[in-house]
Design a protein around this motif. Structure first.
Motif, PDB file in Angstrom:
ATOM      1  N   ASP B   5       0.835  -1.211   0.000  1.00  0.00           N
ATOM      2  CA  ASP B   5       0.000   0.000   0.000  1.00  0.00           C
ATOM      3  C   ASP B   5       0.874   1.267   0.000  1.00  0.00           C
ATOM      4  O   ASP B   5       0.585   2.249  -0.683  1.00  0.00           O
ATOM      5  CB  ASP B   5      -0.905   0.018   1.223  1.00  0.00           C
ATOM      6  CG  ASP B   5      -2.022  -1.003   1.096  1.00  0.00           C
ATOM      7  OD1 ASP B   5      -2.259  -1.465  -0.038  1.00  0.00           O
ATOM      8  OD2 ASP B   5      -2.629  -1.358   2.111  1.00  0.00           O
ATOM      9  N   LYS B   6       1.914   1.170   0.792  1.00  0.00           N
ATOM     10  CA  LYS B   6       2.816   2.319   0.891  1.00  0.00           C
ATOM     11  C   LYS B   6       3.477   2.622  -0.462  1.00  0.00           C
ATOM     12  O   LYS B   6       3.541   3.779  -0.911  1.00  0.00           O
ATOM     13  CB  LYS B   6       3.884   2.003   1.922  1.00  0.00           C
ATOM     14  CG  LYS B   6       4.585   3.212   2.465  1.00  0.00           C
ATOM     15  CD  LYS B   6       5.491   2.757   3.585  1.00  0.00           C
ATOM     16  CE  LYS B   6       6.483   3.830   3.949  1.00  0.00           C
ATOM     17  NZ  LYS B   6       7.387   3.343   5.005  1.00  0.00           N
ATOM     18  N   HIS B   8       2.308   1.760  -3.337  1.00  0.00           N
ATOM     19  CA  HIS B   8       1.254   2.233  -4.238  1.00  0.00           C
ATOM     20  C   HIS B   8       0.992   3.722  -4.016  1.00  0.00           C
ATOM     21  O   HIS B   8       0.836   4.499  -4.978  1.00  0.00           O
ATOM     22  CB  HIS B   8      -0.016   1.413  -3.992  1.00  0.00           C
ATOM     23  CG  HIS B   8      -1.135   1.767  -4.933  1.00  0.00           C
ATOM     24  ND1 HIS B   8      -1.087   1.467  -6.288  1.00  0.00           N
ATOM     25  CD2 HIS B   8      -2.330   2.387  -4.725  1.00  0.00           C
ATOM     26  CE1 HIS B   8      -2.178   1.908  -6.873  1.00  0.00           C
ATOM     27  NE2 HIS B   8      -2.958   2.465  -5.918  1.00  0.00           N
ATOM     28  N   GLU B   9       0.987   4.102  -2.770  1.00  0.00           N
ATOM     29  CA  GLU B   9       0.740   5.510  -2.450  1.00  0.00           C
ATOM     30  C   GLU B   9       1.869   6.396  -3.003  1.00  0.00           C
ATOM     31  O   GLU B   9       1.621   7.442  -3.610  1.00  0.00           O
ATOM     32  CB  GLU B   9       0.650   5.675  -0.938  1.00  0.00           C
ATOM     33  CG  GLU B   9       0.216   7.083  -0.522  1.00  0.00           C
ATOM     34  CD  GLU B   9       0.574   7.401   0.906  1.00  0.00           C
ATOM     35  OE1 GLU B   9       0.785   6.459   1.695  1.00  0.00           O
ATOM     36  OE2 GLU B   9       0.695   8.599   1.210  1.00  0.00           O
ATOM     37  N   ILE B  10       3.080   5.918  -2.783  1.00  0.00           N
ATOM     38  CA  ILE B  10       4.234   6.699  -3.291  1.00  0.00           C
ATOM     39  C   ILE B  10       4.202   6.789  -4.811  1.00  0.00           C
ATOM     40  O   ILE B  10       4.494   7.837  -5.407  1.00  0.00           O
ATOM     41  CB  ILE B  10       5.555   6.060  -2.796  1.00  0.00           C
ATOM     42  CG1 ILE B  10       5.710   6.333  -1.302  1.00  0.00           C
ATOM     43  CG2 ILE B  10       6.752   6.604  -3.559  1.00  0.00           C
ATOM     44  CD1 ILE B  10       6.920   5.705  -0.679  1.00  0.00           C
ATOM     45  N   GLU B  11       3.803   5.663  -5.432  1.00  0.00           N
ATOM     46  CA  GLU B  11       3.714   5.639  -6.902  1.00  0.00           C
ATOM     47  C   GLU B  11       2.720   6.693  -7.400  1.00  0.00           C
ATOM     48  O   GLU B  11       2.991   7.438  -8.349  1.00  0.00           O
ATOM     49  CB  GLU B  11       3.280   4.250  -7.344  1.00  0.00           C
ATOM     50  CG  GLU B  11       3.465   3.952  -8.813  1.00  0.00           C
ATOM     51  CD  GLU B  11       4.920   3.796  -9.229  1.00  0.00           C
ATOM     52  OE1 GLU B  11       5.246   4.171 -10.364  1.00  0.00           O
ATOM     53  OE2 GLU B  11       5.725   3.342  -8.389  1.00  0.00           O
ATOM     54  N   GLN B  12       1.580   6.717  -6.733  1.00  0.00           N
ATOM     55  CA  GLN B  12       0.554   7.692  -7.131  1.00  0.00           C
ATOM     56  C   GLN B  12       1.044   9.125  -6.910  1.00  0.00           C
ATOM     57  O   GLN B  12       0.857   9.996  -7.747  1.00  0.00           O
ATOM     58  CB  GLN B  12      -0.714   7.463  -6.313  1.00  0.00           C
ATOM     59  CG  GLN B  12      -1.561   6.331  -6.848  1.00  0.00           C
ATOM     60  CD  GLN B  12      -2.878   6.203  -6.094  1.00  0.00           C
ATOM     61  OE1 GLN B  12      -2.975   6.580  -4.922  1.00  0.00           O
ATOM     62  NE2 GLN B  12      -3.868   5.647  -6.756  1.00  0.00           N
ATOM     63  N   TRP B  13       1.661   9.297  -5.775  1.00  0.00           N
ATOM     64  CA  TRP B  13       2.153  10.639  -5.451  1.00  0.00           C
ATOM     65  C   TRP B  13       3.221  11.065  -6.472  1.00  0.00           C
ATOM     66  O   TRP B  13       3.227  12.203  -6.931  1.00  0.00           O
ATOM     67  CB  TRP B  13       2.746  10.645  -4.035  1.00  0.00           C
ATOM     68  CG  TRP B  13       3.281  12.013  -3.686  1.00  0.00           C
ATOM     69  CD1 TRP B  13       2.573  13.053  -3.188  1.00  0.00           C
ATOM     70  CD2 TRP B  13       4.617  12.473  -3.891  1.00  0.00           C
ATOM     71  NE1 TRP B  13       3.369  14.156  -3.048  1.00  0.00           N
ATOM     72  CE2 TRP B  13       4.641  13.813  -3.485  1.00  0.00           C
ATOM     73  CE3 TRP B  13       5.776  11.874  -4.367  1.00  0.00           C
ATOM     74  CZ2 TRP B  13       5.793  14.581  -3.516  1.00  0.00           C
ATOM     75  CZ3 TRP B  13       6.916  12.644  -4.403  1.00  0.00           C
ATOM     76  CH2 TRP B  13       6.922  13.995  -3.983  1.00  0.00           C
ATOM     77  N   LEU B  14       4.079  10.101  -6.817  1.00  0.00           N
ATOM     78  CA  LEU B  14       5.149  10.411  -7.772  1.00  0.00           C
ATOM     79  C   LEU B  14       4.571  10.810  -9.136  1.00  0.00           C
ATOM     80  O   LEU B  14       5.029  11.754  -9.777  1.00  0.00           O
ATOM     81  CB  LEU B  14       6.064   9.192  -7.908  1.00  0.00           C
ATOM     82  CG  LEU B  14       7.433   9.427  -8.526  1.00  0.00           C
ATOM     83  CD1 LEU B  14       8.228  10.453  -7.749  1.00  0.00           C
ATOM     84  CD2 LEU B  14       8.211   8.129  -8.595  1.00  0.00           C
ATOM     85  N   ASP B  15       3.529  10.072  -9.549  1.00  0.00           N
ATOM     86  CA  ASP B  15       2.874  10.424 -10.823  1.00  0.00           C
ATOM     87  C   ASP B  15       2.367  11.856 -10.791  1.00  0.00           C
ATOM     88  O   ASP B  15       2.608  12.647 -11.718  1.00  0.00           O
ATOM     89  CB  ASP B  15       1.686   9.484 -11.075  1.00  0.00           C
ATOM     90  CG  ASP B  15       2.141   8.166 -11.680  1.00  0.00           C
ATOM     91  OD1 ASP B  15       3.254   8.147 -12.235  1.00  0.00           O
ATOM     92  OD2 ASP B  15       1.394   7.166 -11.586  1.00  0.00           O
ATOM     93  N   ALA B  16       1.658  12.145  -9.714  1.00  0.00           N
ATOM     94  CA  ALA B  16       1.086  13.497  -9.602  1.00  0.00           C
ATOM     95  C   ALA B  16       2.183  14.547  -9.524  1.00  0.00           C
ATOM     96  O   ALA B  16       2.095  15.608 -10.176  1.00  0.00           O
ATOM     97  CB  ALA B  16       0.199  13.565  -8.354  1.00  0.00           C
TER      98      ALA B  16
END
Lengths: 186, 194
Positions: B5-6, B8-16
């Motif tokens: 989950d962590k 995944h969260e970082i991945e999403q944040w990185l995309d944004a």
């Protein structure tokens, strides 16, 4: 006499066509040029100067403009080169400007969340700046929504596959360092 | 929150964050500013070209003018005539005459190359005029002189006698003029005696 008049009118028409082409290029691609320059320089004043310089260079090659197959990629390549050259000349650290002007968080977010977002943005900018050039350039270009991997390959003068793999590798490095940084913060 | 989950969260944040990284908007009116700058540069280049053209034309005109002046300067004047002697008197050109032929006075004519055909200074004129041996220059014989010459040629003895008589007469006149004049009284008495 008539032949001379015809020739003169043709020359004038050609010059007018070149001017029109350049004007169309400015209207169509100035935003892209600006964003490419900003992705390298990270400073709005420098970026505006780089944009002006890019189109002045295009003016020098105005006669070639009609024969360019892909004006967008050609302009992107010039903008990239101008920005990279300018980055080498600029002495001040570009990251400092970005530190104060990051993305605005949503107004309903809490104060702690806002601070965390700003801190992350600053850290990410530093990470990107610290990347080796071979990894950073493809990544930076692909962050621009107008630039496809093929166009990035044209700008950088490498293959499309190399662009993709280098951008992927850069992204991996960023993710690893971000995770490490977040673990340290906790 | 587990590790996946962590990540995944970082991945999403990185995309944004990366999208945000490349998202920069120029100030309003960028196109117009660029176009104005381009137009200004275009005018500057055109002006520069005009100046270059003008300078080029002036240079070419100057070269052509210099060549033309050079051509006309060398073409109008004949080649140097050194050694060419030209008689300056009519007598010299005519056939010799009588027992007192006058020697023809000849001078080599100096060659003066004129650089400016339109203007000839007075000094040049003085240089070009022939220098004479006799001043004033001899004039042709008049009719009486010619008759005298003819008479001398035909009757040389008579002419010699006449010349001698004239010489004696001139001498007598000179002697009388040089002698002191007698006093008035003496002259009167002598008149009375006569």
């Amino acid at each position: 006499m008539t032949a001379i008049a015809t020739m003169a009118s043709e020359v004038l028409a050609l010059a007018q066509k070149e001017e029109d082409l350049l004007e169309a290029a400015v209207r169509e691609h100035s935003r892209l040029v600006y964003r490419i320059a900003f992705s390298v320089l990270r400073d709005h004043a420098d970026t505006e100067d780089a944009t002006q310089e890019t189109f002045l260079r295009v003016l020098r090659y105005e006669k070639k403009l009609a024969r360019i197959d892909d004006p967008k990629a050609w302009l992107a390549r010039i903008a990239w080169r101008v920005a990279v050259k300018r980055r080498r000349q600029v002495v001040r650290a570009s990251a400092e400007t970005e530190e104060t002007g990051g993305a605005l968080p949503s107004p309903d977010a809490g104060a702690e969340r806002v601070l965390l977002e700003q801190e992350r943005s600053v850290f990410l900018n530093r990470l990107i700046a610290a990347l080796p050039e071979t990894l950073r350039d493809p990544l930076v270009l692909l962050t621009l929504e107008e630039i496809s991997p093929r166009e990035a390959a044209v700008v950088l003068g490498i293959s499309e596959a190399a662009v993709r793999s280098r951008a992927y590798r850069a992204r991996q490095v960023l993710r690893e360092r971000m995770v490490a940084w977040m673990n340290v913060r906790k | 929150m587990d590790a996946r989950d962590k990540e995944h969260e970082i991945e999403q944040w990185l995309d944004a964050a990366l999208r945000q990284y490349g998202n920069a908007e120029p100030r309003i009116g960028l196109e117009n500013r660029v176009l104005a700058n381009v137009q200004s540069e275009r005018n500057r280049i055109a002006s520069q070209r005009r100046w270059w053209w003008a300078a080029g034309m002036v240079t070419v005109a100057a070269i052509v003018a210099a060549l033309w002046v050079g051509e006309t300067g060398s073409g109008k004047h004949p080649a140097t005539t050194v050694g060419n002697t030209t008689p300056t008197h009519r007598q010299a050109a005519e056939a010799p005459r009588g027992p007192m032929p006058r020697a023809p006075v000849t001078h080599p004519v100096k060659e003066v190359v004129r650089r400016h055909p339109g203007k000839q200074p007075i000094r040049d004129l003085a240089l070009t005029a022939p220098k004479l041996d006799q001043f004033p220059s001899p004039t042709p014989l008049n009719e009486q002189e010619k008759m005298l010459v003819r008479y001398v040629q035909e009757f040389p003895q008579k002419a010699a006698l006449v010349a001698r008589a004239q010489t004696d007469l001139r001498k007598l006149d000179e002697r009388e003029m040089a002698a002191p004049r007698p006093r008035d009284a003496g002259s009167k008495s002598s008149d009375q005696q006569e």
